[in-house]
Design a protein around this motif. Structure first.
Motif, PDB file in Angstrom:
ATOM      1  N   ASP A 126      38.809   3.255 -29.520  1.00  9.57           N
ATOM      2  CA  ASP A 126      40.172   3.138 -30.036  1.00  9.57           C
ATOM      3  C   ASP A 126      40.352   3.965 -31.305  1.00  9.57           C
ATOM      4  O   ASP A 126      41.385   4.623 -31.501  1.00  9.57           O
ATOM      5  N   ALA A 127      39.330   3.949 -32.175  1.00 14.27           N
ATOM      6  CA  ALA A 127      39.413   4.720 -33.412  1.00 14.27           C
ATOM      7  C   ALA A 127      39.483   6.212 -33.119  1.00 14.27           C
ATOM      8  O   ALA A 127      40.259   6.953 -33.754  1.00 14.27           O
ATOM      9  N   MET A 128      38.701   6.698 -32.152  1.00 16.35           N
ATOM     10  CA  MET A 128      38.721   8.113 -31.807  1.00 16.35           C
ATOM     11  C   MET A 128      40.090   8.529 -31.263  1.00 16.35           C
ATOM     12  O   MET A 128      40.588   9.624 -31.552  1.00 16.35           O
ATOM     13  N   THR A 129      40.701   7.656 -30.487  1.00 15.45           N
ATOM     14  CA  THR A 129      42.033   7.967 -29.952  1.00 15.45           C
ATOM     15  C   THR A 129      43.037   8.130 -31.080  1.00 15.45           C
ATOM     16  O   THR A 129      43.855   9.064 -31.089  1.00 15.45           O
ATOM     17  N   VAL A 130      42.982   7.226 -32.056  1.00 10.97           N
ATOM     18  CA  VAL A 130      43.894   7.327 -33.201  1.00 10.97           C
ATOM     19  C   VAL A 130      43.628   8.601 -34.001  1.00 10.97           C
ATOM     20  O   VAL A 130      44.556   9.323 -34.395  1.00 10.97           O
ATOM     21  N   LEU A 131      42.351   8.910 -34.241  1.00  7.90           N
ATOM     22  CA  LEU A 131      42.010  10.090 -35.043  1.00  7.90           C
ATOM     23  C   LEU A 131      42.396  11.385 -34.327  1.00  7.90           C
ATOM     24  O   LEU A 131      42.775  12.364 -34.977  1.00  7.90           O
ATOM     25  N   GLU A 132      42.285  11.408 -33.000  1.00  4.04           N
ATOM     26  CA  GLU A 132      42.734  12.596 -32.273  1.00  4.04           C
ATOM     27  C   GLU A 132      44.234  12.792 -32.443  1.00  4.04           C
ATOM     28  O   GLU A 132      44.710  13.930 -32.565  1.00  4.04           O
ATOM     29  N   GLY A 133      44.986  11.685 -32.444  1.00  7.62           N
ATOM     30  CA  GLY A 133      46.424  11.807 -32.686  1.00  7.62           C
ATOM     31  C   GLY A 133      46.728  12.329 -34.071  1.00  7.62           C
ATOM     32  O   GLY A 133      47.633  13.145 -34.261  1.00  7.62           O
ATOM     33  N   ILE A 134      45.974  11.868 -35.066  1.00  6.94           N
ATOM     34  CA  ILE A 134      46.157  12.371 -36.432  1.00  6.94           C
ATOM     35  C   ILE A 134      45.792  13.853 -36.514  1.00  6.94           C
ATOM     36  O   ILE A 134      46.468  14.649 -37.167  1.00  6.94           O
ATOM     37  N   ALA A 135      44.714  14.241 -35.819  1.00  8.81           N
ATOM     38  CA  ALA A 135      44.288  15.643 -35.842  1.00  8.81           C
ATOM     39  C   ALA A 135      45.316  16.559 -35.204  1.00  8.81           C
ATOM     40  O   ALA A 135      45.471  17.717 -35.618  1.00  8.81           O
TER      41      ALA A 135
END
Length: 630
Positions: free
Chosen positions: A104-113
């Motif tokens: 879940d954290a990686m999904t959020v960080l990809e959106g931020i990136a």
């Protein structure tokens, strides 16, 4: 409160939860009474310690704030995901995040990136203004900066680099004697070949130009694989510097994307798809593949690479690939001169820092003169040719002449591997100065057709026309002009191919960098001289081997590298006017052989040299072969 008390695990966990809650509140997300979730805490940790962004090819990365300028992929064993798991465990008193929380954290960080400013991480070497930055691939991000005024070691790179599992660290360069002299003692090639190899190594650190494929060719026991392994290790060390030929484009793209320099070892056959892939990797390639965990999204693998290859005989080469090769011929090493691999590895490992220092010294001088270098003619791989001209300007060598000779040998190899090409050459030369002007179907019908058609022989007129198109550069190189701008005035209006022998067309005279001659007592009769190659293209001039070459016992103390040599050294024992010597005349392709005044057939040029114009067995009454006197 003391500093010791603030380091308690419960205080660390509270601090992490507080940061996660603040992040949720900032974005208007209400947390339940249990406090922030693991995924929220992981996102908070990542945003506190890393900057996330997308590369221009759509890959998400993160870089440590205030740390080494190294891009970490979000996923993977050495990526941000594993780093976050470690940091969370250290700061939460040993608690381990769940896989679901990490996902879940990686999904959020990809959106931020995806909304951050795109950045492109480089691999091993990159431009930074007038300087070239070489990543040493150390964990602390050290690098070497090379410019026209010299080179320096730097604790942090000004350029963002990425790493891969295939990369190993480069040693820090250290000036410790003549590193090139040690490298010369490890390479089983001639002086001209080593100079060309040195120029190729210099160019390998210049990232924004196409590099020809360095090809070590020789029979078994010539040190091809070991030499290629050391050369690749100088530029881009890897746990697997030599690779087998890939099975398909996808596996090739994966290998090439993750290494700056790589070698295909023991290539015996190059299929058409791999030939095309190698050509694209030299000039710059982009391969589209489906993104992981998606059905309709794609990623693009973009790369331009430094390539090497070893082969005994790669078979028939496509013309466009042959023009991108830089071939170094190697010769068999006698058993009594072989060296153990452990000794070679130790010598190379000890000399690696000095070799890098010597190469960076030469690269710095090349960068200084390169802006003022102008080519009078622009051959294929013109950017690399400019680097050769700069190397020659700095050292007084003649790497340009050697490179042109290897290109001529490549043309000969293409024609030797194409039965249709040889048949076309015979047809044009038999037609005389006027040449031929025919459709592809007429040419296919006129050339001498083998009883059993070779695999690459064109099956119809369309394929014959395509063959002629692909062979045109090689045919022009040997003096046959190819023109296809006209069509038949009536009928099917088929395309006409005009092939003519160009009067005065020539092949450059300098000899290609060759392998050392075998030891006289093992391969030659006493007093026998070295003979040049019998190719129709310029022959490779074989020179005496260097003591202690790869696989050979050290026969003498290392000789200084040819840094102070002059251009004349390349032709030290060559008579003026001979092929490969300064002042050598150009070889006219269309010049006819002298004829016997009695029988009218060709006469050995050696007889003409001694003033004879008649075969020894010819008289006006009994001409040779029974022909009547003209």
């Amino acid at each position: 409160m003391s500093a010791k008390e603030t380091d308690k695990p419960e205080d660390k966990r509270a601090a992490v939860r507080a940061k996660a809650k603040a992040l949720l509140d900032k974005h208007g997300v209400e947390s339940d009474g249990k406090g922030p979730s693991q995924a929220s805490q992981l996102v908070a940790l990542a945003r506190e310690r890393f900057e996330v962004f997308m590369s221009e090819d759509g890959r998400p990365y993160a870089v440590t704030k205030g740390g080494p300028n190294i891009a970490l992929p979000l996923r993977g064993k050495a990526g941000l995901r594993s780093q976050l798991a470690r940091i969370y465990t250290e700061t939460s008193g040993g608690n381990v995040p769940s896989q679901a929380a990490l996902a879940d954290a990686m999904t959020v960080l990809e959106g931020i990136a995806s909304i951050a400013e795109p950045r492109t991480p480089q691999l091993r070497a990159a431009r930074h203004g007038e300087r070239i930055i070489v990543d040493l691939a150390t964990t602390d991000g050290r690098c070497v900066q090379i410019g026209p005024d010299g080179w320096t070691r730097s604790p942090r790179s000004p350029v963002l680099f990425r790493r891969s599992g295939a990369m190993k660290a480069l040693p820090e360069p250290i000036r410790d004697g003549d590193g090139l002299a040690v490298l010369r003692s490890l390479m089983n090639t001639s002086d001209a070949g080593f100079r060309l190899l040195t120029a190729w190594l210099v160019a390998a650190f210049i990232p924004d130009l196409p590099h020809p494929i360095l090809t070590f060719r020789g029979e078994q026991g010539t040190g091809k694989s070991k030499g290629a392994s050391m050369v690749i290790g100088i530029v881009d060390p890897s746990g697997a510097p030599k690779r087998t030929a890939p099975r398909d484009v996808k596996s090739w793209a994966t290998q090439a994307f993750n290494s700056w320099a790589l070698c295909l070892d023991n290539v015996s056959y190059i299929p058409d798809w791999l030939s095309d892939a190698l050509c694209r990797a030299v000039t710059g390639d982009g391969i589209v593949d489906r993104a992981l965990y998606t059905d309709d999204d794609v990623v693009v693998l973009e790369f331009r690479r430094v390539l090497s290859m070893t082969t005994i005989d790669a078979g028939a080469l496509a013309g466009d690939l042959a023009e991108r090769l830089l071939t170094i011929e190697l010769h068999t090493i006698p058993d009594r001169q072989r060296r153990e691999e452990a000794e070679l590895d130790r010598t190379f490992r000890d000399a690696h820092p000095a070799i890098l220092a010597s190469l960076f010294d030469l690269l710095s001088e090349v960068l200084r003169v390169l802006p003022n270098v102008t080519l009078t003619a622009h051959p294929r791989m013109a950017d690399f040719a400019r680097v050769l001209a700069a190397v020659d300007d700095v050292t007084g060598w003649d790497t340009q002449g050697s490179y042109q000779a290897t290109a001529a040998d490549a043309v000969a190899d293409v024609l030797e591997g194409e039965p249709f090409a040889r048949a076309v050459v015979d047809l044009v030369r038999a037609a005389g100065p006027a040449g031929v002007c025919m459709t592809a179907a007429d040419i296919l019908g006129k050339v001498a057709t083998p009883e059993k058609l070779p695999r690459r022989w064109p099956k119809d007129a369309t394929r014959a026309g395509g063959h002629l198109k692909r062979l045109a550069p090689a045919l022009r190189a040997i003096g046959i002009d190819v023109e296809d701008t006209q069509r038949e005035p009536d009928g099917n209006r088929s395309r006409l191919y005009r092939l003519t022998g160009v009067e005065g067309s020539c092949i450059p005279a300098p000899g290609a960098p060759g392998a050392p001659e075998p030891a006289p007592d093992q391969y030659e009769s006493p007093g026998a001289g070295a003979s040049p190659s019998t190719r129709t293209a310029p022959g490779s001039t074989r020179s005496t081997g260097f003591p202690g070459a790869a696989g050979a016992v050290p026969g003498a103390a290392p000789t200084p590298a040819p840094g102070n040599s002059t251009q004349a050294d390349l032709h030290r024992n060559t008579a003026p006017g001979a092929a490969g010597a300064p002042g050598a005349g150009m070889q006219h392709i269309s010049k006819s052989a002298p004829l016997c005044t009695v029988c009218g057939t060709s006469v050995d040029p050696a007889l003409i040299t001694h003033g004879d114009q008649v075969h020894p067995c010819c008289t006006p009454e009994t001409p040779q072969s029974g022909r009547t006197t003209k």
